[in-house]
Design a protein around this motif. Structure first.
Motif, PDB file in Angstrom:
ATOM      1  N   LEU A 124      -9.604   8.229  -0.428  1.00  0.00           N
ATOM      2  CA  LEU A 124      -9.798   8.166   1.019  1.00  0.00           C
ATOM      3  C   LEU A 124     -11.268   7.947   1.378  1.00  0.00           C
ATOM      4  CD1 LEU A 124      -7.411  11.064   2.133  1.00  0.00           C
ATOM      5  CD2 LEU A 124      -7.112   8.629   2.610  1.00  0.00           C
ATOM      6  N   SER A 125     -12.144   8.609   0.646  1.00  0.00           N
ATOM      7  CA  SER A 125     -13.577   8.464   0.949  1.00  0.00           C
ATOM      8  C   SER A 125     -14.107   7.082   0.604  1.00  0.00           C
ATOM      9  CB  SER A 125     -14.375   9.526   0.197  1.00  0.00           C
ATOM     10  OG  SER A 125     -14.200   9.371  -1.203  1.00  0.00           O
ATOM     11  N   SER A 126     -13.522   6.405  -0.380  1.00  0.00           N
ATOM     12  CA  SER A 126     -13.992   5.068  -0.776  1.00  0.00           C
ATOM     13  C   SER A 126     -13.369   3.949   0.055  1.00  0.00           C
ATOM     14  CB  SER A 126     -13.684   4.824  -2.256  1.00  0.00           C
ATOM     15  OG  SER A 126     -12.278   4.847  -2.478  1.00  0.00           O
ATOM     16  N   LYS A 182      -6.521   0.600  -7.173  1.00  0.00           N
ATOM     17  CA  LYS A 182      -6.925   1.382  -6.011  1.00  0.00           C
ATOM     18  C   LYS A 182      -5.883   1.318  -4.886  1.00  0.00           C
ATOM     19  CE  LYS A 182     -10.719   2.610  -7.982  1.00  0.00           C
ATOM     20  NZ  LYS A 182     -10.843   3.986  -8.492  1.00  0.00           N
ATOM     21  N   LYS A 183      -4.631   1.307  -5.299  1.00  0.00           N
ATOM     22  CA  LYS A 183      -3.557   1.369  -4.315  1.00  0.00           C
ATOM     23  C   LYS A 183      -2.772   2.678  -4.485  1.00  0.00           C
ATOM     24  CE  LYS A 183      -2.507  -3.348  -2.953  1.00  0.00           C
ATOM     25  NZ  LYS A 183      -1.408  -4.305  -2.671  1.00  0.00           N
ATOM     26  N   MET A 184      -2.311   3.186  -3.348  1.00  0.00           N
ATOM     27  CA  MET A 184      -1.515   4.406  -3.390  1.00  0.00           C
ATOM     28  C   MET A 184      -0.029   4.037  -3.378  1.00  0.00           C
ATOM     29  SD  MET A 184      -1.298   7.618  -0.739  1.00  0.00           S
ATOM     30  CE  MET A 184      -2.819   8.339  -1.311  1.00  0.00           C
ATOM     31  N   VAL A 185       0.688   4.566  -4.363  1.00  0.00           N
ATOM     32  CA  VAL A 185       2.117   4.309  -4.475  1.00  0.00           C
ATOM     33  C   VAL A 185       2.872   5.454  -3.797  1.00  0.00           C
ATOM     34  CG1 VAL A 185       4.053   3.923  -6.044  1.00  0.00           C
ATOM     35  CG2 VAL A 185       1.778   3.055  -6.623  1.00  0.00           C
ATOM     36  N   ILE A 186       3.743   5.089  -2.835  1.00  0.00           N
ATOM     37  CA  ILE A 186       4.550   6.057  -2.095  1.00  0.00           C
ATOM     38  C   ILE A 186       6.021   5.701  -2.277  1.00  0.00           C
ATOM     39  CG2 ILE A 186       5.139   6.933   0.201  1.00  0.00           C
ATOM     40  CD1 ILE A 186       2.287   6.512   1.031  1.00  0.00           C
ATOM     41  N   THR A 224     -12.907   4.084   3.615  1.00  0.00           N
ATOM     42  CA  THR A 224     -13.026   4.474   5.026  1.00  0.00           C
ATOM     43  C   THR A 224     -13.038   3.265   5.951  1.00  0.00           C
ATOM     44  OG1 THR A 224     -15.430   4.533   4.713  1.00  0.00           O
ATOM     45  CG2 THR A 224     -14.204   6.621   4.504  1.00  0.00           C
ATOM     46  N   ARG A 225     -13.529   2.119   5.465  1.00  0.00           N
ATOM     47  CA  ARG A 225     -13.634   0.943   6.321  1.00  0.00           C
ATOM     48  C   ARG A 225     -12.397   0.054   6.265  1.00  0.00           C
ATOM     49  NH1 ARG A 225     -19.872  -1.125   5.182  1.00  0.00           N
ATOM     50  NH2 ARG A 225     -20.909   0.845   5.801  1.00  0.00           N
ATOM     51  N   ILE A 226     -11.461   0.376   5.402  1.00  0.00           N
ATOM     52  CA  ILE A 226     -10.250  -0.437   5.237  1.00  0.00           C
ATOM     53  C   ILE A 226      -9.065   0.345   5.780  1.00  0.00           C
ATOM     54  CG2 ILE A 226      -8.797  -1.701   3.604  1.00  0.00           C
ATOM     55  CD1 ILE A 226     -11.168  -1.795   1.705  1.00  0.00           C
ATOM     56  N   CYS A 227      -8.168  -0.350   6.455  1.00  0.00           N
ATOM     57  CA  CYS A 227      -6.961   0.303   6.974  1.00  0.00           C
ATOM     58  C   CYS A 227      -6.136   0.833   5.807  1.00  0.00           C
ATOM     59  CB  CYS A 227      -6.143  -0.695   7.804  1.00  0.00           C
ATOM     60  SG  CYS A 227      -4.653   0.029   8.514  1.00  0.00           S
ATOM     61  N   ALA A 228      -5.813   2.107   5.869  1.00  0.00           N
ATOM     62  CA  ALA A 228      -5.127   2.745   4.743  1.00  0.00           C
ATOM     63  C   ALA A 228      -3.765   2.121   4.483  1.00  0.00           C
ATOM     64  CB  ALA A 228      -4.981   4.246   5.019  1.00  0.00           C
ATOM     65  N   SER A 229      -3.094   1.666   5.539  1.00  0.00           N
ATOM     66  CA  SER A 229      -1.754   1.103   5.356  1.00  0.00           C
ATOM     67  C   SER A 229      -1.766  -0.158   4.508  1.00  0.00           C
ATOM     68  CB  SER A 229      -1.122   0.810   6.714  1.00  0.00           C
ATOM     69  OG  SER A 229      -1.916  -0.129   7.436  1.00  0.00           O
TER      70      SER A 229
END
Length: 512
Positions: free
Chosen positions: A484-486, A440-444, A488-493
């Protein structure tokens, strides 16, 4: 028994040493043969004998790439020198014949003048009285000759004056003609000839790299004998996103373990260090000759009449072509530092000014941060005034290809459709380089983080920008919405992972 075993052991050692020595001798013999072949090629080139392409191909294993190119260039130059020598001899003969004809003409003219003058004197003598005849007879012979020679001299001076006047008129006409030609060239420049030149540079570079590709039969034979590598980031071969090119699979161009579709990148040609052989450069000599002609034309272009779109497409193509040309000249870099050195060497003469890839990117295509702070270098300001775009275009990040694994795909950009082409390049790069992992991490990619301020203020706003750029019909957009919807309570960074920049050589481009 122990003594016999000792003797046998020593015998085996001697045999092993003998085999080692024989192997070394064979290796040295092979080196000697290669050196002899190289010596023969250089000897023929040094003493003026042409070296054919087949000879170079047969000795490609012993002759380095630089030597092969140099010898081929020498042969081409020798042919040109012989051709020019013939032209010089023909010109000399023509000039000699013209001088000879000129002398004959002057001699005939002088004789005609003398004859005409004598006939005039004779006619006056018959018409006048005997007193006048006596006076004429008393004129010294030398005086008559002197008068004829003076008339001939006057005729010569008149002829030279006319010739000089004709030459002056010819020079004036030539200057007018040159002015007309320059005006026509300027009109052609306005019609976008420079953009056609930049497009041709990219296309001929691509054709050269294609010819350097090792034939498929060689790759398959090497693949069957080589040890299989366990690379965890490549998806299974039965994936529906796999695509093949000359025996290699393009399943995941950025090794990001994406479960979704990587977009059009799966159909692009995939060229790496392993698929290319620079010894095949001999096969590219006709294309290299055309390339040099295009580079020569590039040195006399005039970009002042180009519009914003024309300049944008032109400089993107020139940037990408300069790096491809640097790879052909200097080989493949092995690290990020070597790649940076290559970018400094990747230079073209554009309109009389030599610019490398870094200068094109940071002084022309991008806007420097020093401008915002009010600090502008004089040379940089001159380049921006002469060649600059006027205002920035952030999407060039997805068009500038450095020939590395982390670079976007290479394509030809046209002045008529450059904005749409940049938009397409952006979407394709985002689809192929961004993913949501099983953790559940986004790779950039690092490339986006470097130029983040062109699109957003921080990581959170960058994620929102990425989501807004993706088409609705693509699977990555759906995955990002769920992600993004899952969270919401965690800082996206905190859930973003930056993939390091990979400087290893690789090109992705569509088939032209």
């Amino acid at each position: 028994m122990k003594f016999e075993e000792l003797l046998m052991l020593k015998e085996e050692e001697r045999n092993q040493k003998k085999l080692q020595l024989e192997a070394e001798v064979a290796q040295l013999q092979e080196i000697l043969e290669n050196e002899q072949k190289l010596n023969a090629v250089l000897h023929r080139a040094l003493h003026g004998s042409f070296v054919c392409h087949s000879c170079l191909s047969s000795s490609s294993s012993s002759v380095s790439l630089q030597v092969q190119i140099l010898v081929a260039e020498i042969a081409k130059v020798e042919e040109e020198v012989i051709y020019l020598q013939k032209k010089v001899e023909e010109t000399k003969q023509t000039l000699h014949q013209e001088r000879k004809n000129k002398k004959e003409f002057l001699l005939q003219w002088e004789q005609k003048l003398q004859t005409h003058h004598v006939s005039e004197l004779g006619s006056h003598g018959f018409t006048e009285s005997s007193t006048n005849m006596k006076t004429i007879d008393q004129i010294p012979v030398g005086t008559e000759r002197k008068t004829s020679l003076e008339l001939a001299a006057e005729a010569k001076s008149l002829h030279y004056r006319k010739s000089s006047e004709n030459e002056a008129d010819q020079k004036t006409e030539n200057s007018k003609q040159q002015h007309r030609i320059q005006r026509l060239i300027s009109e052609e420049t306005y019609r976008g000839e420079e953009n056609k030149l930049s497009e041709q540079l990219i296309k001929i570079m691509v054709s050269i790299f294609k010819k350097l590709v090792v034939p498929q039969i060689h790759i398959e034979s090497e693949a069957s004998t080589a040890t299989k590598l366990n690379i965890s980031c490549i998806r299974p071969s039965n994936s529906r996103d796999s695509a093949t090119f000359i025996g290699t699979q393009i399943q995941d161009p950025y090794c990001i373990l994406s479960e979704g579709d990587i977009g059009p990148y799966k159909k692009f040609l995939h060229l790496t260090r392993g698929t290319l052989n620079l010894n095949r450069i001999v096969l590219c000599l006709p294309a290299i000759e055309k390339l040099r002609a295009l580079i020569q034309k590039l040195s006399v272009v005039d970009l002042q009449l180009l519009s914003y779109k024309q300049r944008l497409a032109f400089w993107i193509n020139i940037y990408n072509a300069s790096i491809m040309n640097a790879f052909l000249q200097h080989g493949f870099p092995t690290s990020s530092d070597k790649l940076l050195e290559l970018l400094n060497k990747a230079a073209f003469n554009v309109g009389g000014i030599v610019l490398n890839a870094l200068a094109i990117e940071h002084f022309i295509l991008r806007h420097s941060s020093h401008i915002k702070n009010g600090i502008v270098d004089e040379k940089e300001a001159h380049l921006r005034r002469t060649y600059g775009l006027g205002y920035p275009q952030p999407n060039i990040t997805f068009a500038l290809c450095r020939g590395s694994f982390s670079s976007p795909a290479l394509r030809v950009y046209t002045a008529e459709n450059v904005v749409n082409e940049l938009e397409r390049a952006k979407i394709e790069f985002l689809e192929a380089s961004i993913c949501i992992t099983s953790k559940k991490k986004m790779v950039i990619p690092k490339l986006l983080e470097w130029h983040m301020l062109d699109f957003a203020d921080d990581i959170e706003s960058l994620i929102e920008w990425i989501y807004s750029q993706l088409p609705r019909s693509r699977p990555l957009k759906t995955l990002m919405m769920q992600w993004l919807s899952s969270n919401t309570r965690i800082c996206a960074s905190k859930l973003v992972e930056i993939r390091p920049y990979n400087a290893e050589f690789r090109y992705l481009f569509s088939d032209y």
